[in-house]
Structures are given as structure tokens and as C-alpha cells.
Design a protein around this motif. Structure first.
Motif, PDB file in Angstrom:
ATOM      1  N   GLN A  76      49.079 -15.981  -3.199  1.00  0.00           N
ATOM      2  CA  GLN A  76      48.090 -15.647  -4.228  1.00  0.00           C
ATOM      3  C   GLN A  76      47.681 -16.873  -5.038  1.00  0.00           C
ATOM      4  OE1 GLN A  76      46.611 -12.714  -4.739  1.00  0.00           O
ATOM      5  NE2 GLN A  76      47.729 -11.734  -3.097  1.00  0.00           N
ATOM      6  N   LEU A  77      48.579 -17.874  -5.095  1.00  0.00           N
ATOM      7  CA  LEU A  77      48.322 -19.036  -5.950  1.00  0.00           C
ATOM      8  C   LEU A  77      47.443 -20.096  -5.276  1.00  0.00           C
ATOM      9  CD1 LEU A  77      51.874 -19.384  -7.513  1.00  0.00           C
ATOM     10  CD2 LEU A  77      49.907 -18.102  -8.360  1.00  0.00           C
ATOM     11  N   SER A  78      47.058 -19.872  -4.025  1.00  0.00           N
ATOM     12  CA  SER A  78      46.191 -20.850  -3.363  1.00  0.00           C
ATOM     13  C   SER A  78      44.752 -20.750  -3.854  1.00  0.00           C
ATOM     14  CB  SER A  78      46.247 -20.681  -1.840  1.00  0.00           C
ATOM     15  OG  SER A  78      45.764 -19.405  -1.477  1.00  0.00           O
ATOM     16  N   ASN A  79      44.349 -19.575  -4.334  1.00  0.00           N
ATOM     17  CA  ASN A  79      42.975 -19.362  -4.778  1.00  0.00           C
ATOM     18  C   ASN A  79      42.825 -19.349  -6.292  1.00  0.00           C
ATOM     19  OD1 ASN A  79      42.126 -19.060  -2.112  1.00  0.00           O
ATOM     20  ND2 ASN A  79      42.684 -16.908  -2.125  1.00  0.00           N
ATOM     21  N   ASP A  80      43.778 -18.721  -6.968  1.00  0.00           N
ATOM     22  CA  ASP A  80      43.716 -18.648  -8.426  1.00  0.00           C
ATOM     23  C   ASP A  80      45.127 -18.413  -8.960  1.00  0.00           C
ATOM     24  OD1 ASP A  80      44.311 -15.756  -8.927  1.00  0.00           O
ATOM     25  OD2 ASP A  80      42.476 -15.492  -7.759  1.00  0.00           O
ATOM     26  N   PHE A  81      45.238 -18.450 -10.272  1.00  0.00           N
ATOM     27  CA  PHE A  81      46.554 -18.365 -10.893  1.00  0.00           C
ATOM     28  C   PHE A  81      46.730 -17.081 -11.696  1.00  0.00           C
ATOM     29  CE2 PHE A  81      45.477 -22.745 -10.072  1.00  0.00           C
ATOM     30  CZ  PHE A  81      46.538 -23.092  -9.252  1.00  0.00           C
ATOM     31  N   ASP A  82      45.862 -16.090 -11.445  1.00  0.00           N
ATOM     32  CA  ASP A  82      45.938 -14.835 -12.183  1.00  0.00           C
ATOM     33  C   ASP A  82      47.290 -14.148 -12.048  1.00  0.00           C
ATOM     34  OD1 ASP A  82      43.427 -15.122 -13.218  1.00  0.00           O
ATOM     35  OD2 ASP A  82      42.468 -13.733 -11.813  1.00  0.00           O
ATOM     36  N   SER A  83      47.923 -14.244 -10.869  1.00  0.00           N
ATOM     37  CA  SER A  83      49.206 -13.554 -10.693  1.00  0.00           C
ATOM     38  C   SER A  83      50.282 -14.122 -11.621  1.00  0.00           C
ATOM     39  CB  SER A  83      49.672 -13.587  -9.237  1.00  0.00           C
ATOM     40  OG  SER A  83      49.919 -14.897  -8.817  1.00  0.00           O
ATOM     41  N   LEU A  84      50.135 -15.373 -12.052  1.00  0.00           N
ATOM     42  CA  LEU A  84      51.097 -15.941 -13.000  1.00  0.00           C
ATOM     43  C   LEU A  84      50.924 -15.366 -14.395  1.00  0.00           C
ATOM     44  CD1 LEU A  84      51.258 -19.702 -11.977  1.00  0.00           C
ATOM     45  CD2 LEU A  84      52.780 -17.833 -11.336  1.00  0.00           C
ATOM     46  N   ASN A  85      49.808 -14.699 -14.626  1.00  0.00           N
ATOM     47  CA  ASN A  85      49.543 -14.061 -15.915  1.00  0.00           C
ATOM     48  C   ASN A  85      49.727 -12.545 -15.830  1.00  0.00           C
ATOM     49  OD1 ASN A  85      48.661 -16.592 -17.116  1.00  0.00           O
ATOM     50  ND2 ASN A  85      46.860 -16.392 -15.838  1.00  0.00           N
ATOM     51  N   SER A  86      50.266 -12.071 -14.707  1.00  0.00           N
ATOM     52  CA  SER A  86      50.408 -10.640 -14.457  1.00  0.00           C
ATOM     53  C   SER A  86      51.431  -9.994 -15.384  1.00  0.00           C
ATOM     54  CB  SER A  86      50.843 -10.418 -13.003  1.00  0.00           C
ATOM     55  OG  SER A  86      51.128  -9.056 -12.782  1.00  0.00           O
ATOM     56  N   GLU A  87      51.170  -8.742 -15.726  1.00  0.00           N
ATOM     57  CA  GLU A  87      52.131  -7.951 -16.502  1.00  0.00           C
ATOM     58  C   GLU A  87      53.378  -7.667 -15.666  1.00  0.00           C
ATOM     59  OE1 GLU A  87      52.126  -6.797 -19.757  1.00  0.00           O
ATOM     60  OE2 GLU A  87      50.477  -8.228 -19.927  1.00  0.00           O
ATOM     61  N   GLU A  88      53.216  -7.629 -14.351  1.00  0.00           N
ATOM     62  CA  GLU A  88      54.340  -7.385 -13.446  1.00  0.00           C
ATOM     63  C   GLU A  88      55.026  -8.713 -13.150  1.00  0.00           C
ATOM     64  OE1 GLU A  88      55.537  -4.479 -12.287  1.00  0.00           O
ATOM     65  OE2 GLU A  88      54.070  -3.508 -13.581  1.00  0.00           O
ATOM     66  N   GLU A  89      56.238  -8.872 -13.694  1.00  0.00           N
ATOM     67  CA  GLU A  89      56.968 -10.133 -13.521  1.00  0.00           C
ATOM     68  C   GLU A  89      57.150 -10.475 -12.041  1.00  0.00           C
ATOM     69  OE1 GLU A  89      61.188 -10.893 -15.021  1.00  0.00           O
ATOM     70  OE2 GLU A  89      59.969 -11.604 -16.694  1.00  0.00           O
ATOM     71  N   ALA A  90      57.363  -9.459 -11.190  1.00  0.00           N
ATOM     72  CA  ALA A  90      57.576  -9.698  -9.760  1.00  0.00           C
ATOM     73  C   ALA A  90      56.352 -10.326  -9.089  1.00  0.00           C
ATOM     74  CB  ALA A  90      57.956  -8.400  -9.054  1.00  0.00           C
ATOM     75  N   ASP A  91      55.151 -10.093  -9.635  1.00  0.00           N
ATOM     76  CA  ASP A  91      53.932 -10.695  -9.080  1.00  0.00           C
ATOM     77  C   ASP A  91      53.844 -12.184  -9.409  1.00  0.00           C
ATOM     78  OD1 ASP A  91      53.143  -8.219  -8.131  1.00  0.00           O
ATOM     79  OD2 ASP A  91      51.763  -7.836  -9.795  1.00  0.00           O
ATOM     80  N   ALA A  92      54.545 -12.598 -10.452  1.00  0.00           N
ATOM     81  CA  ALA A  92      54.447 -13.980 -10.947  1.00  0.00           C
ATOM     82  C   ALA A  92      55.472 -14.887 -10.269  1.00  0.00           C
ATOM     83  CB  ALA A  92      54.634 -13.997 -12.465  1.00  0.00           C
TER      84      ALA A  92
END
Length: 100
Positions: A76-92
């Protein structure tokens, strides 16, 4: 330098350790706009910089809590960094590291 225990969570799974950004780390950094991550095959050393992030509140180097070889990077981090701002810690999650 950062206290990696504030910023990163670890989860041991199938012979490797997954590292991810904690909610406390997200809160302290603010919205992450960019992160420089290691690549698959890179060697990381505990206590040395794992990632560099540019966020709303700070630009920080975050140290690795483990040593080993990077065997996966969150796709997910190859295109954008939104998952690092996710409410779901497991997504980050950032990387999986296999101990050397």
C-alpha cells in the motif's frame, strides 16, 4: 532520534517480525505525507534508522527495534501513505523483517 517503542509495534509471525506504526506514533507525528522505507533485501540493524517520515507535526527518523533482512514492504505504501494514517493499527504496517 526517537523512542521506537512509542512509534512502532512488533508482531512475530511465521519466522519474521512485522513492524508497524502505533496509534501513539500517529498521534505524535500527525498526518504522514511521505515515508522513506527500506527495500526488500535491505539489512536493518536494531537501534539504527529504519524509516524516515515527513509528517504534519515532525520530520523524524524512526529506529528499528530488531536486526535482520527486510523480506516484505507494505505494498500500500508504494502509491501513497494513507494506510500509515489509518485508524486500524494493523493497516499501518511497514515492513516484515527476518532475523539474520
Amino acid at each position: 532520534m526517537s523512542d521506537e517503542s512509542t512509534y512502532l509495534w512488533t508482531k512475530v509471525m511465521a519466522g519474521k517480525t512485522r513492524l508497524g506504526l502505533t496509534k501513539a506514533g500517529q498521534d505524535e507525528l500527525g498526518t504522514i505525507k511521505f515515508a522513506h522505507l527500506p527495500s526488500v533485501g535491505d539489512k536493518v540493524v536494531a537501534g539504527k534508522t529504519l524509516i524516515s517520515v515527513e509528517a504534519e507535526k515532525a520530520v523524524s527518523d524512526i529506529d528499528s527495534p530488531v536486526s535482520g533482512e527486510v523480506v516484505a514492504v507494505n505494498p500500500q505504501l508504494s502509491n501513497d501513505f494513507d494506510s500509515l494514517n489509518s485508524e486500524e493499527e494493523a493497516d499501518a504496517w511497514l515492513v516484515d523483517i527476518k532475523k539474520a
